[in-house]
Design a protein around this motif. Structure first.
Motif, PDB file in Angstrom:
ATOM      1  N   ARG A  31       0.862  -1.189   0.000  1.00 35.61           N
ATOM      2  CA  ARG A  31       0.000   0.000   0.000  1.00 35.61           C
ATOM      3  C   ARG A  31       0.893   1.232   0.000  1.00 35.61           C
ATOM      4  O   ARG A  31       1.921   1.260   0.651  1.00 35.61           O
ATOM      5  CB  ARG A  31      -0.904   0.047   1.239  1.00 35.61           C
ATOM      6  CG  ARG A  31      -1.827  -1.144   1.371  1.00 35.61           C
ATOM      7  CD  ARG A  31      -2.914  -1.110   0.300  1.00 35.61           C
ATOM      8  NE  ARG A  31      -3.762  -2.285   0.425  1.00 35.61           N
ATOM      9  CZ  ARG A  31      -3.751  -3.309  -0.420  1.00 35.61           C
ATOM     10  NH1 ARG A  31      -2.969  -3.322  -1.447  1.00 35.61           N
ATOM     11  NH2 ARG A  31      -4.545  -4.336  -0.234  1.00 35.61           N
ATOM     12  N   ARG A  32       0.482   2.257  -0.727  1.00 33.85           N
ATOM     13  CA  ARG A  32       1.233   3.513  -0.762  1.00 33.85           C
ATOM     14  C   ARG A  32       0.689   4.442   0.311  1.00 33.85           C
ATOM     15  O   ARG A  32      -0.530   4.582   0.466  1.00 33.85           O
ATOM     16  CB  ARG A  32       1.114   4.160  -2.133  1.00 33.85           C
ATOM     17  CG  ARG A  32       1.771   3.304  -3.180  1.00 33.85           C
ATOM     18  CD  ARG A  32       1.635   3.929  -4.524  1.00 33.85           C
ATOM     19  NE  ARG A  32       2.141   2.969  -5.497  1.00 33.85           N
ATOM     20  CZ  ARG A  32       2.686   3.304  -6.640  1.00 33.85           C
ATOM     21  NH1 ARG A  32       2.787   4.571  -6.977  1.00 33.85           N
ATOM     22  NH2 ARG A  32       3.120   2.392  -7.459  1.00 33.85           N
ATOM     23  N   LEU A  33       1.584   5.099   1.019  1.00 34.44           N
ATOM     24  CA  LEU A  33       1.181   6.026   2.067  1.00 34.44           C
ATOM     25  C   LEU A  33       0.369   7.165   1.467  1.00 34.44           C
ATOM     26  O   LEU A  33       0.699   7.694   0.409  1.00 34.44           O
ATOM     27  CB  LEU A  33       2.410   6.594   2.786  1.00 34.44           C
ATOM     28  CG  LEU A  33       3.215   5.567   3.591  1.00 34.44           C
ATOM     29  CD1 LEU A  33       4.457   6.206   4.175  1.00 34.44           C
ATOM     30  CD2 LEU A  33       2.359   4.980   4.698  1.00 34.44           C
ATOM     31  N   GLY A  34      -0.707   7.513   2.142  1.00 36.77           N
ATOM     32  CA  GLY A  34      -1.543   8.617   1.700  1.00 36.77           C
ATOM     33  C   GLY A  34      -2.527   8.242   0.607  1.00 36.77           C
ATOM     34  O   GLY A  34      -3.335   9.062   0.189  1.00 36.77           O
ATOM     35  N   GLU A  35      -2.483   7.011   0.123  1.00 35.73           N
ATOM     36  CA  GLU A  35      -3.390   6.572  -0.933  1.00 35.73           C
ATOM     37  C   GLU A  35      -4.468   5.686  -0.318  1.00 35.73           C
ATOM     38  O   GLU A  35      -4.161   4.740   0.388  1.00 35.73           O
ATOM     39  CB  GLU A  35      -2.600   5.787  -1.980  1.00 35.73           C
ATOM     40  CG  GLU A  35      -3.373   5.476  -3.234  1.00 35.73           C
ATOM     41  CD  GLU A  35      -2.480   4.790  -4.266  1.00 35.73           C
ATOM     42  OE1 GLU A  35      -2.703   3.589  -4.500  1.00 35.73           O
ATOM     43  OE2 GLU A  35      -1.590   5.452  -4.813  1.00 35.73           O
ATOM     44  N   ALA A  36      -5.719   6.026  -0.592  1.00 33.26           N
ATOM     45  CA  ALA A  36      -6.822   5.235  -0.040  1.00 33.26           C
ATOM     46  C   ALA A  36      -6.898   3.891  -0.755  1.00 33.26           C
ATOM     47  O   ALA A  36      -6.698   3.826  -1.973  1.00 33.26           O
ATOM     48  CB  ALA A  36      -8.136   5.985  -0.209  1.00 33.26           C
ATOM     49  N   PRO A  37      -7.157   2.799  -0.041  1.00 35.63           N
ATOM     50  CA  PRO A  37      -7.301   1.499  -0.708  1.00 35.63           C
ATOM     51  C   PRO A  37      -8.524   1.521  -1.619  1.00 35.63           C
ATOM     52  O   PRO A  37      -9.483   2.252  -1.368  1.00 35.63           O
ATOM     53  CB  PRO A  37      -7.475   0.509   0.448  1.00 35.63           C
ATOM     54  CG  PRO A  37      -7.900   1.323   1.609  1.00 35.63           C
ATOM     55  CD  PRO A  37      -7.378   2.717   1.393  1.00 35.63           C
ATOM     56  N   PRO A  38      -8.492   0.724  -2.695  1.00 36.06           N
ATOM     57  CA  PRO A  38      -9.647   0.708  -3.600  1.00 36.06           C
ATOM     58  C   PRO A  38     -10.887   0.180  -2.877  1.00 36.06           C
ATOM     59  O   PRO A  38     -10.809  -0.725  -2.055  1.00 36.06           O
ATOM     60  CB  PRO A  38      -9.219  -0.227  -4.728  1.00 36.06           C
ATOM     61  CG  PRO A  38      -8.047  -0.979  -4.211  1.00 36.06           C
ATOM     62  CD  PRO A  38      -7.450  -0.193  -3.093  1.00 36.06           C
TER      63      PRO A  38
END
Length: 188
Positions: free
Chosen positions: A55-62
């Motif tokens: 997971r990328r920091l600051g990116e909401a999961p789909p």
């Protein structure tokens, strides 16, 4: 239709596909014929793939409610101009596979791919492949049975080698073959 054009692969496809969409469900069916393909994969020994849970920091999961659930039932048919060169193995590929994928991502296959006019290099020896087969018997795509009949001339002796094994990759075939060649060298 050229579908891939990179140094590692040049692939032409002739698709005959039907897509059905029902809400979030997407189903693909039909046949994809590959009349021409030249596949020469780069050596990716030591390459590392990203983890599936990355997971990328600051990116909401789909949001699972906003993604498609994809299933398929496809036949892949190889034409007479499909070649492969990888890990010391080269030759023409032939045959067909029926591929089925479920919404959970599991892919199953049935059918057979064969190699003709093949060559395999192991331990500095060039082996002519009489007949090679990748057999898919309805199981998961990564669990297949490879069978190769190889003929080699080693130190003026005609040898016929029959390898049948459940292997993880073409490199595994090479390891099994190297073991067989070492045993034959001891017998010569």
């Amino acid at each position: 239709l050229r579908v891939v054009d990179v140094p590692e692969a040049r692939i032409h496809a002739s698709p005959d596909l039907v897509f059905k969409v029902d809400g979030r469900d997407l189903h693909a069916s039909g046949t994809v014929t590959l009349p021409y393909a030249k596949i020469v994969p780069a050596d990716l020994t030591g390459a590392v793939l990203a983890s599936t849970d990355e997971r990328r920091l600051g990116e909401a999961p789909p949001d699972p409610a906003s993604t498609f659930r994809v299933t398929s039932n496809l036949k892949l048919a190889l034409g007479d101009k499909v070649t492969l060169e990888t890990f010391g193995l080269s030759g023409k590929l032939a045959g067909s596979l029926t591929l089925q994928s479920a919404a959970d991502g599991a892919s199953r296959g049935s059918g057979e791919l064969g190699i003709t006019e093949g060559k395999y290099v192991a331990l500095g020896r060039r082996l002519d492949i009489d007949r090679g087969r990748l057999i898919f018997a309805g199981g998961l795509i990564d669990n297949l049975h490879r069978q190769a009949h190889l003929a080699a001339i080693i130190e003026a002796h005609q040898l016929h080698l029959h390898l049948v094994a459940f292997l993880d990759d073409i490199g595994g075939l090479g390891d099994a073959l190297r073991g067989e060649l070492r045993n034959m060298d001891e017998a010569i």
